[in-house]
Design a protein around this motif. Structure first.
Motif, PDB file in Angstrom:
ATOM      1  N   SER A 141     -10.999  -5.958  -2.443  1.00  0.00           N
ATOM      2  CA  SER A 141     -11.581  -6.967  -1.556  1.00  0.00           C
ATOM      3  C   SER A 141     -10.522  -7.628  -0.689  1.00  0.00           C
ATOM      4  O   SER A 141     -10.813  -8.086   0.424  1.00  0.00           O
ATOM      5  N   GLU A 142      -9.272  -7.663  -1.179  1.00  0.00           N
ATOM      6  CA  GLU A 142      -8.195  -8.268  -0.414  1.00  0.00           C
ATOM      7  C   GLU A 142      -7.759  -7.400   0.763  1.00  0.00           C
ATOM      8  O   GLU A 142      -7.026  -7.860   1.640  1.00  0.00           O
ATOM      9  N   PHE A 143      -8.197  -6.150   0.779  1.00  0.00           N
ATOM     10  CA  PHE A 143      -7.953  -5.273   1.921  1.00  0.00           C
ATOM     11  C   PHE A 143      -9.114  -5.326   2.912  1.00  0.00           C
ATOM     12  O   PHE A 143      -9.121  -4.615   3.912  1.00  0.00           O
ATOM     13  N   GLY A 144     -10.120  -6.143   2.589  1.00  0.00           N
ATOM     14  CA  GLY A 144     -11.294  -6.226   3.436  1.00  0.00           C
ATOM     15  C   GLY A 144     -12.313  -5.143   3.150  1.00  0.00           C
ATOM     16  O   GLY A 144     -13.210  -4.915   3.956  1.00  0.00           O
ATOM     17  N   TRP A 145     -12.180  -4.479   1.983  1.00  0.00           N
ATOM     18  CA  TRP A 145     -13.104  -3.415   1.617  1.00  0.00           C
ATOM     19  C   TRP A 145     -14.237  -3.976   0.763  1.00  0.00           C
ATOM     20  O   TRP A 145     -14.030  -4.827  -0.089  1.00  0.00           O
ATOM     21  N   GLY A 146     -15.428  -3.452   0.977  1.00  0.00           N
ATOM     22  CA  GLY A 146     -16.565  -3.811   0.142  1.00  0.00           C
ATOM     23  C   GLY A 146     -16.551  -3.005  -1.145  1.00  0.00           C
ATOM     24  O   GLY A 146     -15.580  -2.321  -1.466  1.00  0.00           O
ATOM     25  N   ALA A 147     -17.636  -3.071  -1.880  1.00  0.00           N
ATOM     26  CA  ALA A 147     -17.751  -2.308  -3.128  1.00  0.00           C
ATOM     27  C   ALA A 147     -17.690  -0.814  -2.831  1.00  0.00           C
ATOM     28  O   ALA A 147     -18.210  -0.343  -1.816  1.00  0.00           O
ATOM     29  N   THR A 148     -17.064  -0.066  -3.700  1.00  0.00           N
ATOM     30  CA  THR A 148     -16.959   1.376  -3.503  1.00  0.00           C
ATOM     31  C   THR A 148     -18.322   2.044  -3.636  1.00  0.00           C
ATOM     32  O   THR A 148     -19.174   1.597  -4.412  1.00  0.00           O
ATOM     33  N   GLY A 149     -18.498   3.119  -2.908  1.00  0.00           N
ATOM     34  CA  GLY A 149     -19.731   3.894  -3.014  1.00  0.00           C
ATOM     35  C   GLY A 149     -19.618   5.010  -4.034  1.00  0.00           C
ATOM     36  O   GLY A 149     -20.552   5.811  -4.180  1.00  0.00           O
ATOM     37  N   ALA A 150     -18.482   5.090  -4.725  1.00  0.00           N
ATOM     38  CA  ALA A 150     -18.290   6.143  -5.723  1.00  0.00           C
ATOM     39  C   ALA A 150     -19.237   5.942  -6.904  1.00  0.00           C
ATOM     40  O   ALA A 150     -19.566   4.812  -7.267  1.00  0.00           O
ATOM     41  N   SER A 151     -19.647   7.048  -7.491  1.00  0.00           N
ATOM     42  CA  SER A 151     -20.572   6.981  -8.622  1.00  0.00           C
ATOM     43  C   SER A 151     -19.884   6.413  -9.856  1.00  0.00           C
ATOM     44  O   SER A 151     -18.663   6.440  -9.988  1.00  0.00           O
ATOM     45  N   SER A 152     -20.676   5.901 -10.772  1.00  0.00           N
ATOM     46  CA  SER A 152     -20.143   5.331 -11.999  1.00  0.00           C
ATOM     47  C   SER A 152     -19.621   6.428 -12.919  1.00  0.00           C
ATOM     48  O   SER A 152     -20.103   7.563 -12.908  1.00  0.00           O
ATOM     49  N   ALA A 153     -18.627   6.082 -13.708  1.00  0.00           N
ATOM     50  CA  ALA A 153     -18.054   7.017 -14.671  1.00  0.00           C
ATOM     51  C   ALA A 153     -17.383   6.205 -15.783  1.00  0.00           C
ATOM     52  O   ALA A 153     -17.171   5.002 -15.633  1.00  0.00           O
ATOM     53  N   LYS A 154     -17.069   6.890 -16.883  1.00  0.00           N
ATOM     54  CA  LYS A 154     -16.391   6.224 -17.995  1.00  0.00           C
ATOM     55  C   LYS A 154     -15.154   7.023 -18.409  1.00  0.00           C
ATOM     56  O   LYS A 154     -15.156   7.720 -19.425  1.00  0.00           O
ATOM     57  N   ALA A 191      -9.791  12.894  -7.043  1.00  0.00           N
ATOM     58  CA  ALA A 191      -8.343  13.067  -7.158  1.00  0.00           C
ATOM     59  C   ALA A 191      -7.923  14.334  -7.890  1.00  0.00           C
ATOM     60  O   ALA A 191      -6.993  15.020  -7.466  1.00  0.00           O
ATOM     61  N   GLN A 192      -8.581  14.655  -9.010  1.00  0.00           N
ATOM     62  CA  GLN A 192      -8.180  15.820  -9.794  1.00  0.00           C
ATOM     63  C   GLN A 192      -9.423  16.568 -10.263  1.00  0.00           C
ATOM     64  O   GLN A 192     -10.112  16.112 -11.173  1.00  0.00           O
ATOM     65  N   PRO A 193      -9.763  17.686  -9.612  1.00  0.00           N
ATOM     66  CA  PRO A 193     -10.937  18.465 -10.023  1.00  0.00           C
ATOM     67  C   PRO A 193     -10.870  18.808 -11.503  1.00  0.00           C
ATOM     68  O   PRO A 193      -9.837  19.229 -12.016  1.00  0.00           O
ATOM     69  N   GLY A 194     -11.969  18.580 -12.197  1.00  0.00           N
ATOM     70  CA  GLY A 194     -12.009  18.833 -13.626  1.00  0.00           C
ATOM     71  C   GLY A 194     -11.706  17.598 -14.457  1.00  0.00           C
ATOM     72  O   GLY A 194     -11.851  17.619 -15.672  1.00  0.00           O
ATOM     73  N   GLY A 195     -11.320  16.508 -13.791  1.00  0.00           N
ATOM     74  CA  GLY A 195     -11.009  15.296 -14.532  1.00  0.00           C
ATOM     75  C   GLY A 195     -11.359  14.034 -13.775  1.00  0.00           C
ATOM     76  O   GLY A 195     -10.871  12.951 -14.091  1.00  0.00           O
ATOM     77  N   ASN A 196     -12.210  14.161 -12.781  1.00  0.00           N
ATOM     78  CA  ASN A 196     -12.524  13.000 -11.933  1.00  0.00           C
ATOM     79  C   ASN A 196     -13.412  11.960 -12.607  1.00  0.00           C
ATOM     80  O   ASN A 196     -13.450  10.804 -12.162  1.00  0.00           O
ATOM     81  N   THR A 197     -14.097  12.346 -13.650  1.00  0.00           N
ATOM     82  CA  THR A 197     -14.966  11.386 -14.344  1.00  0.00           C
ATOM     83  C   THR A 197     -14.457  11.043 -15.735  1.00  0.00           C
ATOM     84  O   THR A 197     -14.978  10.130 -16.373  1.00  0.00           O
ATOM     85  N   THR A 198     -13.449  11.766 -16.203  1.00  0.00           N
ATOM     86  CA  THR A 198     -12.966  11.562 -17.563  1.00  0.00           C
ATOM     87  C   THR A 198     -11.553  10.991 -17.627  1.00  0.00           C
ATOM     88  O   THR A 198     -11.093  10.587 -18.695  1.00  0.00           O
ATOM     89  N   TRP A 199     -10.848  10.964 -16.515  1.00  0.00           N
ATOM     90  CA  TRP A 199      -9.496  10.436 -16.429  1.00  0.00           C
ATOM     91  C   TRP A 199      -9.428   9.423 -15.284  1.00  0.00           C
ATOM     92  O   TRP A 199     -10.165   9.527 -14.318  1.00  0.00           O
ATOM     93  N   TYR A 200      -8.511   8.467 -15.390  1.00  0.00           N
ATOM     94  CA  TYR A 200      -8.185   7.598 -14.263  1.00  0.00           C
ATOM     95  C   TYR A 200      -7.014   8.207 -13.499  1.00  0.00           C
ATOM     96  O   TYR A 200      -6.207   8.953 -14.063  1.00  0.00           O
ATOM     97  N   SER A 201      -6.912   7.887 -12.216  1.00  0.00           N
ATOM     98  CA  SER A 201      -5.845   8.428 -11.382  1.00  0.00           C
ATOM     99  C   SER A 201      -5.036   7.301 -10.756  1.00  0.00           C
ATOM    100  O   SER A 201      -5.565   6.237 -10.440  1.00  0.00           O
TER     101      SER A 201
END
Length: 240
Positions: free
Chosen positions: A7-20, A89-99
């Motif tokens: 938000s400090e960059f002037g960006w709104g909420a991300t449109g990326a899907s939820s993941a854990k 960021a990393q195919p095969g780990g975009n929903t299971t890892w943080y980048s």
């Protein structure tokens, strides 16, 4: 830990899907030298905004900046897609890892402040349930990322060390009073997996190697399962 929210960059909420993401943290770089350590911190902000514009532009057409976070040479963490979101960021780990990207290129060595920021980010995310593993982008996909310099730090356990000032509870060993902190920071374990010579590695690097082998085994099992499914379908069609 110093983190700048999106938000400090002037960006709104991300449109990326939820993941854990629960597996661990993946290290990235830019691919070209940025030399941000020699520039005012404002240059890091400009870089982060430009990276998002590029990722959302016609070349990539992603919904947002590809990374969860970034760590600049001045030791500041920048929020990208942030917590609980899938990445690009990393195919095969975009929903299971943080980048996390270190905003640097192949000829740049991370600053101590930058390394510490990665450790702080990892410790923070582990406090919310993230696994301890640290990998490089190239562990998921055929790429030069995160570059040889950063990848060496991935493999030797540099990023997996606790941040300064953190407390590690000593753990007694039957082979001597060795604390977990001694093992992680100073001691090594001897490995011999059939090689001609034994090699000494840090505990963090040892655990990282086990994690990589587990993932490779799982990938092989997935391929075998897919082949079996295909064979069963063919047998079923032949019996009709």
């Amino acid at each position: 830990m110093q983190i700048v929210k999106r938000s400090e960059f002037g960006w709104g909420a991300t449109g990326a899907s939820s993941a854990k993401p629960t597996r661990g943290l993946v290290i990235h770089y830019d691919g070209s030298n940025q030399r941000l350590e020699n520039k005012p911190h404002g240059a890091c902000v400009v870089y982060w905004k430009n990276t998002r514009s590029f990722h959302r532009g016609p070349s990539r057409q992603w919904v947002d900046i590809g990374y969860s976070f970034g760590c600049c040479p001045h030791g500041v963490i920048f929020e990208g897609r942030g917590e609980g979101r899938a990445q690009a960021a990393q195919p095969g780990g975009n929903t299971t890892w943080y980048s996390v990207t270190l905003m640097s290129g192949p000829d740049e060595t991370p600053t101590e402040a930058q390394i510490e920021a990665v450790r702080e980010l990892r410790a923070y995310l582990m406090g919310k349930g993230l696994g301890a593993a640290v990998k490089g982008h190239r562990d998921f996909y055929s790429t030069s990322c995160p570059g040889d310099r950063l990848y060496r730090l991935v493999r030797d356990g540099t990023f997996a060390k606790p941040p300064k000032g953190s407390k590690t509870t000593p753990i007694s060993s039957e082979e001597g009073d060795v604390s977990a902190q001694d093992v992680i920071h100073g001691k090594h374990i001897v490995m011999n997996k059939g090689e001609d010579a034994e090699k000494k590695v840090s505990l963090a690097a040892f655990l990282q190697e086990i994690e990589t082998e587990q993932d490779q085994t799982q990938e092989r099992l997935d391929r075998i399962e897919a082949k079996l499914d295909s064979l069963l379908v063919k047998l079923d069609d032949a019996s009709k």
